[in-house]
Motif scaffolding. Structure first.
Motif, mmCIF file in Angstrom:
data_model
loop_
_atom_site.group_PDB
_atom_site.id
_atom_site.type_symbol
_atom_site.label_atom_id
_atom_site.label_comp_id
_atom_site.label_asym_id
_atom_site.label_seq_id
_atom_site.Cartn_x
_atom_site.Cartn_y
_atom_site.Cartn_z
ATOM 1 N N ARG A 735 0.771 -1.266 0.024
ATOM 2 C CA ARG A 735 0.003 -0.011 -0.089
ATOM 3 C C ARG A 735 0.781 1.455 0.122
ATOM 4 O O ARG A 735 0.627 2.270 -0.686
ATOM 5 C CB ARG A 735 -0.876 -0.073 1.250
ATOM 6 C CG ARG A 735 -1.749 1.228 1.384
ATOM 7 C CD ARG A 735 -2.759 0.889 2.427
ATOM 8 N NE ARG A 735 -3.631 0.139 2.399
ATOM 9 C CZ ARG A 735 -4.859 0.183 1.756
ATOM 10 N NH1 ARG A 735 -5.207 1.683 1.295
ATOM 11 N NH2 ARG A 735 -5.835 -0.828 1.599
ATOM 12 N N GLN A 736 1.993 1.214 1.237
ATOM 13 C CA GLN A 736 2.757 2.170 0.795
ATOM 14 C C GLN A 736 3.501 2.475 -0.607
ATOM 15 O O GLN A 736 3.800 3.705 -0.914
ATOM 16 C CB GLN A 736 3.750 2.434 1.986
ATOM 17 C CG GLN A 736 3.119 2.376 3.392
ATOM 18 C CD GLN A 736 4.258 1.979 4.464
ATOM 19 O OE1 GLN A 736 5.112 1.023 4.285
ATOM 20 N NE2 GLN A 736 3.813 2.312 5.618
ATOM 21 N N MET A 737 3.936 1.509 -1.194
ATOM 22 C CA MET A 737 4.505 1.696 -2.355
ATOM 23 C C MET A 737 3.736 2.050 -3.400
ATOM 24 O O MET A 737 4.243 2.902 -4.251
ATOM 25 C CB MET A 737 5.133 0.216 -2.666
ATOM 26 C CG MET A 737 6.112 0.157 -3.853
ATOM 27 S SD MET A 737 6.587 -1.382 -4.391
ATOM 28 C CE MET A 737 7.561 -1.075 -5.537
ATOM 29 N N VAL A 738 2.398 1.738 -3.468
ATOM 30 C CA VAL A 738 1.416 2.192 -4.438
ATOM 31 C C VAL A 738 1.430 3.664 -3.968
ATOM 32 O O VAL A 738 1.331 4.598 -5.271
ATOM 33 C CB VAL A 738 0.126 1.583 -4.324
ATOM 34 C CG1 VAL A 738 -0.903 2.370 -5.108
ATOM 35 C CG2 VAL A 738 0.442 -0.008 -4.834
ATOM 36 N N HIS A 739 1.313 4.185 -2.924
ATOM 37 C CA HIS A 739 1.205 5.698 -2.892
ATOM 38 C C HIS A 739 2.445 6.270 -3.179
ATOM 39 O O HIS A 739 2.292 7.485 -3.789
ATOM 40 C CB HIS A 739 0.869 5.809 -1.297
ATOM 41 C CG HIS A 739 -0.328 5.515 -0.576
ATOM 42 N ND1 HIS A 739 -0.613 5.328 0.786
ATOM 43 C CD2 HIS A 739 -1.225 4.599 -1.232
ATOM 44 C CE1 HIS A 739 -1.767 4.843 1.028
ATOM 45 N NE2 HIS A 739 -2.317 4.414 -0.147
ATOM 46 N N ASN A 740 3.541 5.894 -3.057
ATOM 47 C CA ASN A 740 4.836 6.594 -3.489
ATOM 48 C C ASN A 740 4.874 6.586 -4.990
ATOM 49 O O ASN A 740 5.424 7.638 -5.343
ATOM 50 C CB ASN A 740 5.753 5.874 -3.085
ATOM 51 C CG ASN A 740 6.021 5.899 -1.457
ATOM 52 O OD1 ASN A 740 5.535 6.977 -0.849
ATOM 53 N ND2 ASN A 740 6.860 4.991 -0.809
ATOM 54 N N PHE A 741 4.073 6.012 -5.722
ATOM 55 C CA PHE A 741 4.114 6.054 -7.140
ATOM 56 C C PHE A 741 3.615 7.589 -7.493
ATOM 57 O O PHE A 741 3.985 8.168 -8.301
ATOM 58 C CB PHE A 741 3.460 4.918 -7.766
ATOM 59 C CG PHE A 741 3.993 3.894 -8.051
ATOM 60 C CD1 PHE A 741 5.220 3.700 -8.750
ATOM 61 C CD2 PHE A 741 3.719 2.635 -7.358
ATOM 62 C CE1 PHE A 741 5.916 2.395 -8.972
ATOM 63 C CE2 PHE A 741 4.386 1.618 -7.683
ATOM 64 C CZ PHE A 741 5.292 1.322 -8.388
ATOM 65 N N PHE A 742 2.483 7.851 -6.805
ATOM 66 C CA PHE A 742 1.970 9.234 -7.064
ATOM 67 C C PHE A 742 2.691 10.477 -6.072
ATOM 68 O O PHE A 742 2.982 11.443 -6.615
ATOM 69 C CB PHE A 742 0.478 9.207 -6.553
ATOM 70 C CG PHE A 742 -0.247 10.467 -7.012
ATOM 71 C CD1 PHE A 742 -0.491 10.942 -8.013
ATOM 72 C CD2 PHE A 742 -0.486 11.215 -5.624
ATOM 73 C CE1 PHE A 742 -1.300 12.115 -8.100
ATOM 74 C CE2 PHE A 742 -1.245 12.576 -5.869
ATOM 75 C CZ PHE A 742 -1.522 12.857 -7.076
#
Length: 834
Positions: A735-742
């Motif tokens: 979840r954190q990694m997906v957030h970091n994409f943005f």
């Protein structure tokens, strides 16, 4: 002089564009010619007697239609030209003929002139060409008429043979005839589709079938010349990645006749001429005298021993250029894809890295050369494909032989188990075929049947390896990229067949009264095959330049230099992990089947509870909520099982297991080996004479674990790129990694990738920020239309209301249970994070 006269006549084209953009009045004769051209074009699209013809790689499609009486041969060729629509129309009307003659350097052309410029939208053109004796000379007289269509934004140009008082027939000269319809269709502001529909007749005593053989090449010449022209005149500051790749292809195609000669001088002369004609390359040669010698050795493509150099760019000379250029061919054999070969070549030579940073187009030019080389010289591509197919075939044959052996021995349970595993793998691959081909835009059923045939003949792994190695692109409508398809196939092969098959054979060996050499050989082959599959699966994704670009914080642990040593260490580590874990599971299965079942269930429950506790259950692939929750469990089971048995570094990514749990899982796998040995010796049925000797088991377990710890430590602390070591024990969640994409994306392209992730992982947390960002930038994206801007991949709730209404109701809805898993995955482009 050549550049000034042939390429830079901007004033002439500008006058033409200004004039023809005004309302035009067409005579009945002109209207009839235009209509005849459109009818010819329509006859090809509606005909059932059309066959595809292979032509230049710069052409998107070439087809030919032959009339029922065999006389008229109509060819239709289309290509993509990277320029705006009106520049292409102006070039074709004003400069194509002269540019063609200069490029081809046709000394046989003795007539080339405009007879009459009738008005702003038409002209009459005459050419003549000398033919070798005894064939008579030819000439042609044509009227060019250009028109903008009332609907669709396309322009067309009709070219047709005519007669004219000023150009009478000459004795001894045969007048050839032709009819062409050129269509110019805007794709974006700077990309235009160029389609040529043409028929040609040399007339005279030349048989019609010979004329027919010229029709398609002549039609293809239009798009190819246009691609070459606009690529050559484009300045370095506006040179994009696609332009560079195109230029690399042109260099290879235009030197095809001289590249194979032993003497390099003809190639140097031809290449120098091409460099002079290209604005980008001409500038590079003026700064770097070694540039042409380097390209000469690259294009010769002769395999030599590795020959990198640490010489800096400032001290680089002609000798270094030839030396480094000669090292390019070997990488074509070693690397999985054209991009990986180019990346390794540049990374191994600091001067090339400096050049790439100074001139980014250089890497793209080399990518075009690498791609075209693999298409023409397929030895390296075939070698990699044969290796993939050979390993899978060897494993399949050994398993088949052991299945027959078990049937002959009366052990039908083991034999049936092996057959069931093969069937499960085939079923998995059939599901992949359906997902990959269900949305194809063309030849859907033919492609589906072919892909299914590769599954049942066990050739699919080799064919997929060939596609990836040759740089095949994702075809329109396919669910995932060729690389992701290959990785998915390998995952299924490991989970459904290779790993359980290996365990089952070990169980049979432990229960056997006599040890069979054939059985040992089969187990060794299965172990090596499993380890090689797991290693190449990680290797291909981590070294893939695309994956490194999409996810630079996680993909790139394999160093750019000394990759051969890295591969060997990774393979040994995986082989030791496979051997240890498979042996441990087999020992526990022989000891007590229920204990094994309880252990497996408890192990996976612990992992799933960990995921739930971190709110990190669903997969990152975008799909409807219901499907996300239903598929979460099988996805997690497959990924964790693969990590148990292979220890692949691919599985450390946050959206798979995550670094911390990946490392914990590996440690528990090593501990389980000793536990299972102890349980086997103490609790397995039978006395000590029925069991493997305790000393042998403890020594084997200790050797396998010690070997794994040694290779693991050596890779982590002596080979792996240091900045990526933290990923091995990172607590970052999916979840954190997906957030970091943005949140940490450096530009709009990186931030837009959020739409290729599952909504359940980010909408409730950063959805409002994403919505505000899209509302602020949507209008600009629509106007600029960058290649990464794909409105169909954006959920409805993130599109401004006016634009959503404009998109219409035919688009696939995202973010609701109404969407399909296959379509969501297709829109994600495979979503590889390395």
């Amino acid at each position: 002089l050549w550049i000034e006269t042939a390429l830079q006549d901007d004033e002439l084209r500008a006058r033409f564009i200004a004039a023809v953009s005004n309302p035009q009045l067409y005579t009945p004769t002109e209207a009839a010619q235009l209509q005849a051209g459109l009818l010819m074009e329509r006859s090809v699209s509606q005909s059932e007697e059309v066959r595809t013809i292979k032509t230049s790689s710069l052409v998107d499609q070439a087809v030919a239609m032959v009339s029922k009486d065999g006389h008229e041969h109509v060819a239709q060729v289309s290509g993509t030209v990277r320029t705006d629509l009106m520049s292409l129309v102006a070039y074709t009307f004003c400069a194509e003929q002269g540019y063609h003659l200069i490029m081809m350097e046709e000394e046989s052309v003795n007539v080339h002139k405009i007879v009459q410029h009738e008005n702003d939208h038409s002209l009459i053109f005459h050419w003549g060409i000398s033919m070798p004796t005894p064939v008579q000379d030819r000439d042609g007289l044509f009227r060019f008429i250009v028109q903008k269509l009332e609907t669709g934004g396309d322009w067309i140009m009709s070219v047709e043979s005519i007669e004219h008082d000023q150009v009478p027939h000459q004795d001894g000269v045969v007048r050839a005839t032709a009819k062409r319809l050129l269509r110019f269709s805007p794709i974006s502001a700077n990309v235009t589709r160029f389609t040529v529909t043409s028929t040609f007749d040399t007339r005279g005593s030349i048989p019609r079938f010979i004329s027919n053989s010229f029709t398609t090449p002549i039609a293809a010449r239009g798009p190819v010349l246009a691609v070459r022209y606009f690529n050559q005149v484009k300045p370095a500051e506006s040179f994009e990645a696609a332009d560079g790749k195109e230029l690399g292809q042109l260099l290879l195609l235009d030197t095809d006749k001289v590249r194979g000669k032993k003497d390099r001088r003809p190639l140097e002369a031809e290449l120098s001429k091409l460099v002079d004609r290209s604005a980008v390359l001409r500038g590079a040669r003026s700064r770097f005298p070694w540039f042409v010698p380097l390209l000469v050795e690259v294009l010769r493509n002769q395999v030599k021993l590795p020959s990198n150099t640490l010489t800096p760019l400032a001290d680089f000379g002609e000798e270094e250029g030839r030396k480094v250029g000669g090292a390019f061919a070997l990488l074509q054999l070693k690397k999985v894809s054209p991009a990986a070969a180019v990346e390794a070549w540049i990374a191994g030579n600091p001067a090339l890295g400096d050049l790439t940073r100074e001139s980014p187009w250089f890497e793209h030019v080399m990518l075009g050369i690498s791609t075209e080389l693999r298409a023409q010289v397929t030895f390296g591509v075939k070698a990699r494909a044969y290796l993939g197919a050979g390993v899978s075939a060897a494993d399949a044959l050994s398993d088949a032989y052991m299945t027959k052996t078990f049937y002959d021995l009366g052990d039908t349970g083991t034999a049936n188990g092996l057959m069931a595993m093969v069937g499960a793998n085939i079923t998995w691959q059939m599901i992949l075929v359906y997902m990959q081909t269900h949305g194809l835009k063309k030849h859907r059923w033919r492609t589906t049947l072919f892909e299914m045939l590769t599954v049942v003949t066990f050739t699919k792994p080799g064919i997929e390896a060939h596609r990836v190695a040759s740089g095949a692109e994702q075809i329109p409508g396919a669910a995932i990229s060729p690389l992701m398809e290959m990785i998915a196939t390998k995952c299924g092969e490991l989970f459904f067949e290779a790993i359980p098959g290996l365990v089952l054979q070990l169980v049979a060996l432990l229960n056997a009264e006599q040890i069979s050499e054939v059985a040992i050989t089969s187990i060794l082959i299965s172990t090596a095959s499993t380890a090689l599959t797991a290693t190449t699966m990680f290797w291909d994704s981590d070294t893939d330049p695309g994956a490194r670009k999409r996810n630079p914080d996680w993909a790139g642990i394999v160093p750019d230099l000394n990759r051969g040593s890295a591969f060997v260490v990774l393979f040994m580590m995986s082989a030791l992990q496979v051997s240890a874990k498979a042996a441990a599971v087999a020992l526990l299965a022989v000891t007590n089947g229920m204990w094994l079942l309880r252990y497996v269930i408890a192990d996976h429950v612990l992992h799933f509870v960990y995921r739930v506790a971190r709110n990190d259950v669903v997969a990152y692939v975008p799909m409807p909520p219901a499907a996300s929750y239903v598929l979460a469990l099988p996805f997690r089971v497959i990924w964790k099982s693969l990590n148990d048995f292979t220890g692949s570094f691919s599985l450390r990514l946050p959206m798979v297991l995550g670094g911390s749990y990946w490392l914990f899982n590996l440690a528990m796998s090593q501990v389980s080996v000793f536990v299972c040995v102890h349980l086997y010796l103490e609790h397995a049925p039978g006395d000590r004479t029925d069991k493997v000797a305790a000393g042998t088991l403890w020594a084997g377990a200790g050797g396998l674990v010690a070997g794994w710890l040694t290779t693991f430590s050596y890779f982590v602390f002596h080979i792996a790129v240091p900045k990526y070591r933290h990923t091995l024990w990172s607590w970052t969640s999916g979840r954190q990694m997906v957030h970091n994409f943005f949140l940490k994306g450096k530009d709009d392209e990186e931030r837009f990738s959020i739409f290729r992730r599952n909504l359940l992982l980010w909408e409730s947390d950063i959805g409002e920020e994403v919505k505000a960002w899209t509302a602020e930038n949507w209008a600009r994206w629509k106007e600029e239309h960058p290649p990464w801007f794909k409105p169909e991949s954006v959920p409805d709730q993130f599109i401004p209301a006016a634009d959503l209404q404009q998109l219409g109701h035919n688009r696939k809805r995202r973010g609701s249970a109404a969407g399909s898993v296959r379509e969501s995955y297709r829109e994600a482009g495979g979503g590889s994070e390395g």
